[in-house]
Design a protein around this motif. Structure first.
Motif, PDB file in Angstrom:
ATOM      1  N   GLU A  92       0.821  -1.215   0.000  1.00 25.72           N
ATOM      2  CA  GLU A  92       0.000   0.000   0.000  1.00 25.72           C
ATOM      3  C   GLU A  92       0.850   1.258   0.000  1.00 25.72           C
ATOM      4  O   GLU A  92       0.362   2.349  -0.339  1.00 25.72           O
ATOM      5  N   GLY A  93       2.121   1.111   0.424  1.00 28.80           N
ATOM      6  CA  GLY A  93       3.000   2.288   0.529  1.00 28.80           C
ATOM      7  C   GLY A  93       3.434   2.530   1.973  1.00 28.80           C
ATOM      8  O   GLY A  93       3.773   3.659   2.344  1.00 28.80           O
ATOM      9  N   LYS A  94       3.489   1.445   2.744  1.00 29.81           N
ATOM     10  CA  LYS A  94       3.819   1.561   4.171  1.00 29.81           C
ATOM     11  C   LYS A  94       5.210   2.151   4.383  1.00 29.81           C
ATOM     12  O   LYS A  94       5.423   2.954   5.288  1.00 29.81           O
ATOM     13  N   GLY A  95       6.160   1.719   3.521  1.00 34.24           N
ATOM     14  CA  GLY A  95       7.535   2.201   3.680  1.00 34.24           C
ATOM     15  C   GLY A  95       7.616   3.708   3.521  1.00 34.24           C
ATOM     16  O   GLY A  95       8.198   4.400   4.349  1.00 34.24           O
ATOM     17  N   LYS A  96       7.003   4.225   2.474  1.00 33.75           N
ATOM     18  CA  LYS A  96       7.039   5.669   2.230  1.00 33.75           C
ATOM     19  C   LYS A  96       6.465   6.425   3.434  1.00 33.75           C
ATOM     20  O   LYS A  96       7.042   7.401   3.904  1.00 33.75           O
ATOM     21  N   ILE A  97       5.316   5.959   3.916  1.00 29.71           N
ATOM     22  CA  ILE A  97       4.643   6.730   4.969  1.00 29.71           C
ATOM     23  C   ILE A  97       5.314   6.534   6.337  1.00 29.71           C
ATOM     24  O   ILE A  97       5.409   7.480   7.121  1.00 29.71           O
ATOM     25  N   ALA A  98       5.819   5.335   6.606  1.00 33.51           N
ATOM     26  CA  ALA A  98       6.528   5.144   7.879  1.00 33.51           C
ATOM     27  C   ALA A  98       7.729   6.095   7.920  1.00 33.51           C
ATOM     28  O   ALA A  98       7.976   6.762   8.933  1.00 33.51           O
ATOM     29  N   ASP A  99       8.449   6.184   6.816  1.00 31.83           N
ATOM     30  CA  ASP A  99       9.596   7.097   6.732  1.00 31.83           C
ATOM     31  C   ASP A  99       9.130   8.552   6.886  1.00 31.83           C
ATOM     32  O   ASP A  99       9.748   9.349   7.604  1.00 31.83           O
ATOM     33  N   PHE A 100       8.013   8.883   6.259  1.00 30.17           N
ATOM     34  CA  PHE A 100       7.472  10.243   6.332  1.00 30.17           C
ATOM     35  C   PHE A 100       7.105  10.610   7.777  1.00 30.17           C
ATOM     36  O   PHE A 100       7.344  11.730   8.231  1.00 30.17           O
ATOM     37  N   LEU A 101       6.514   9.662   8.505  1.00 24.42           N
ATOM     38  CA  LEU A 101       6.049   9.948   9.870  1.00 24.42           C
ATOM     39  C   LEU A 101       7.151   9.853  10.922  1.00 24.42           C
ATOM     40  O   LEU A 101       6.996  10.351  12.039  1.00 24.42           O
ATOM     41  N   THR A 102       8.253   9.190  10.579  1.00 20.14           N
ATOM     42  CA  THR A 102       9.293   8.892  11.573  1.00 20.14           C
ATOM     43  C   THR A 102       9.763  10.091  12.413  1.00 20.14           C
ATOM     44  O   THR A 102       9.971   9.932  13.619  1.00 20.14           O
ATOM     45  N   GLN A 110       8.295  12.182  13.924  1.00 20.82           N
ATOM     46  CA  GLN A 110       7.434  12.390  15.103  1.00 20.82           C
ATOM     47  C   GLN A 110       7.690  11.352  16.200  1.00 20.82           C
ATOM     48  O   GLN A 110       7.042  11.372  17.237  1.00 20.82           O
ATOM     49  N   TYR A 111       8.606  10.411  15.952  1.00 25.37           N
ATOM     50  CA  TYR A 111       8.797   9.282  16.875  1.00 25.37           C
ATOM     51  C   TYR A 111      10.248   9.158  17.316  1.00 25.37           C
ATOM     52  O   TYR A 111      11.152   9.753  16.723  1.00 25.37           O
ATOM     53  N   ASP A 112      10.449   8.348  18.384  1.00 27.01           N
ATOM     54  CA  ASP A 112      11.804   8.048  18.861  1.00 27.01           C
ATOM     55  C   ASP A 112      12.277   6.687  18.362  1.00 27.01           C
ATOM     56  O   ASP A 112      13.471   6.455  18.211  1.00 27.01           O
ATOM     57  N   ILE A 113      11.301   5.793  18.164  1.00 25.35           N
ATOM     58  CA  ILE A 113      11.630   4.412  17.790  1.00 25.35           C
ATOM     59  C   ILE A 113      10.668   3.961  16.698  1.00 25.35           C
ATOM     60  O   ILE A 113       9.471   4.255  16.769  1.00 25.35           O
TER      61      ILE A 113
END
Ligand code: GDP
Ligand code: IMO
Ligand code: MG
Length: 423
Positions: free
Chosen positions: A13-23, A25-28
């Protein structure tokens, strides 16, 4: 606090792109299931990467990335992956942690996967042949080997016992096309390198991080319709791809999960065998495949394509408790005069909004709603307001139907081709 990002369809679905985009905002960022069957693509600054086992937060400085206990790890593939990213992430060893409880994919797991698929003929699952099914089967069968086991004195004895058992299974399937010795040499060399990584009790690390107020993004692999429990069984993967899998795959309590982001493409794809109610075996299907570059990131196989399936999407939103939606790849649908979405199925003459218990053996006729095409251009640069009305109508229809807001709209593979809506 843990947020989850996962796929609502059949993967890719594009999880890699969006996980990288949101990262940021996160520590881990942590993977909780799956293994090198996943292929998560990321594009930024003119560079392209495909990650299989490493979480998609690896390219962001200062972020820890955890391969959780629920993941199955092939040392050969993990090391090859590290090789691909190490120039971009010279500090990867400080930021990549692997659970000692993650199960090892052995060479004979891969051979068993191939043997099992070959024995099924036309009924094969269409697995990625990465050894995923046999490794999870040994895990639940209580005969698997974990990464932490490789540090124990009796590892080689246990390895030999396991391989003996596998060879009997492979022989019973009449499969002979493999060279185990060659594969074992590569496996043990990679395992030695894997042992040099930070091998941890990740459940303690994650829970301590939560206690300290840190933010964790759990990155799903595959998609909800490939879930072993609720997907289109038996044409599924062998892990829990749903939000519920985060608890067992990382060792966090359900109450620690704050938000679930569900990602979907504005059409559907599936790779491998199994039912696909809205599949387009025609020119439109071919057009979507070509325009969307729908070829597997891991295996290169052409992906099957079809219209958006709202029945399946509603089902997976329910199963995951999705709080916010992320809609991908609508740019691929530019220049298509009419866009369709299945709003119900007809099964044995009756209209239904539910996915049948056995999608594989049920004749499903999708009922479509037709939308005016989105025109020649869908571009992120003008923000949401500048998007064409016909596209906004499609968005409103999806939001109302799923009773869930679409928070992020992706209009290109690159990191920055993304619109965030703050409603
Ligand atoms: P994942 O497995 O869910 O991470 O998805 P994959 O990486 O397997 O497949 C998604 C594909 O679509 C990749 O080639 C991405 O680069 C690409 N992609 C992601 N988002 C978009 C988008 O919004 N538009 C277009 N055209 N391509 C996208
Ligand atoms: P990402 O994370 C799409 C599919 C395979 C096959 C079935 C079982 O990139 O979205 P397996 O090797 O897991 O035993 O194969 O699941 N499959 C995927 N399809 N994206 C994936 O991962 C997939 N991982 C497995 O094609 O149909
Ligand atoms: Mg993929």
């Amino acid at each position: 606090m843990v947020d989850v990002i996962l796929g609502l369809q059949w993967g890719d679905e594009g999880k890699g792109k969006i996980a990288d985009f949101l990262t940021p905002q996160y520590d881990i960022v942590a993977r909780f299931q799956g293994g090198p069957n996943a292929g998560h693509s990321l594009e930024f600054e003119g560079k392209k990467f495909v990650l299989n086992t490493i979480p998609s937060g690896i390219f962001r400085k200062g972020i820890l990335n955890i391969i959780g206990n629920g993941v199955v790890v092939d040392p050969i593939r993990l090391l090859a992956e590290i090789d691909r990213i190490k120039d971009e992430c010279p500090d990867y060893a400080e930021r990549l942690l692997v659970s000692k409880k993650a199960h090892l994919i052995l060479p004979t797991h891969r051979i068993l996967d191939a043997a099992s698929e070959a024995s099924k003929g036309d009924a094969k699952i269409g697995s990625t042949l990465r050894g995923i099914g046999p490794t999870y089967r040994d895990k639940t069968g209580r005969s698997g080997l974990r990464i932490g086991d490789a540090l124990e004195a009796d590892f080689i004895d246990r390895y030999k016992q396991t391989v003996e058992m596998h060879l009997t299974q492979i022989a019973s399937l009449g499969y002979t096309q493999f060279n185990l010795q060659e594969e074992e040499t590569a496996f043990f060399a990679a395992l030695e390198d894997l042992k040099k990584l930070q091998l941890v009790n990740s459940e303690y690390l994650i829970n301590e991080a939560i206690q300290q107020g840190k933010k964790i993004l759990a990155e799903g692999a595959q998609g909800s319709m490939l879930d072993v429990e609720f997907g289109s069984y038996p044409f599924v993967t062998s892990s829990t791809t749903l939000a519920g899998g985060v608890c067992s795959g990382l060792g966090v309590a359900p109450k620690q999960i704050r938000k679930v982001y569900g990602i979907f493409k504005s059409y559907c794809t599936r790779v491998g065998g199994g039912p696909f109610p809205t599949e387009l075996n025609d020119d439109m299907g071919e057009l979507l495949r070509k325009k969307g570059h729908e070829f597997g990131a891991t295996t290169g196989r052409p992906r099957r394509t079809g219209w958006l399936d709202m029945v399946a999407l509603k089902y997976t939103c329910m199963l995951n408790g999705v709080d916010e939606l992320i809609m991908m790849k609508s740019d691929v649908m530019c220049d298509i005069p009419e866009v369709k979405a299945a709003t119900s199925y007809t099964i044995h003459g009756e209209e239904t909004n539910q996915v049948p218990a056995n999608l594989c053996s049920t004749d499903v006729l999708p009922n479509y709603r037709t939308f005016t095409g989105f025109g020649a251009h869908l571009d992120h640069s003008g923000g949401f307001d500048a998007l064409p009305d016909s596209f906004k109508d499609y968005i409103t229809f999806i939001e109302e139907n799923l009773n869930t807001p679409i928070r992020v709209i992706s209009l290109g593979p690159e990191r920055d081709k993304t619109i965030v809506r703050n409603k």
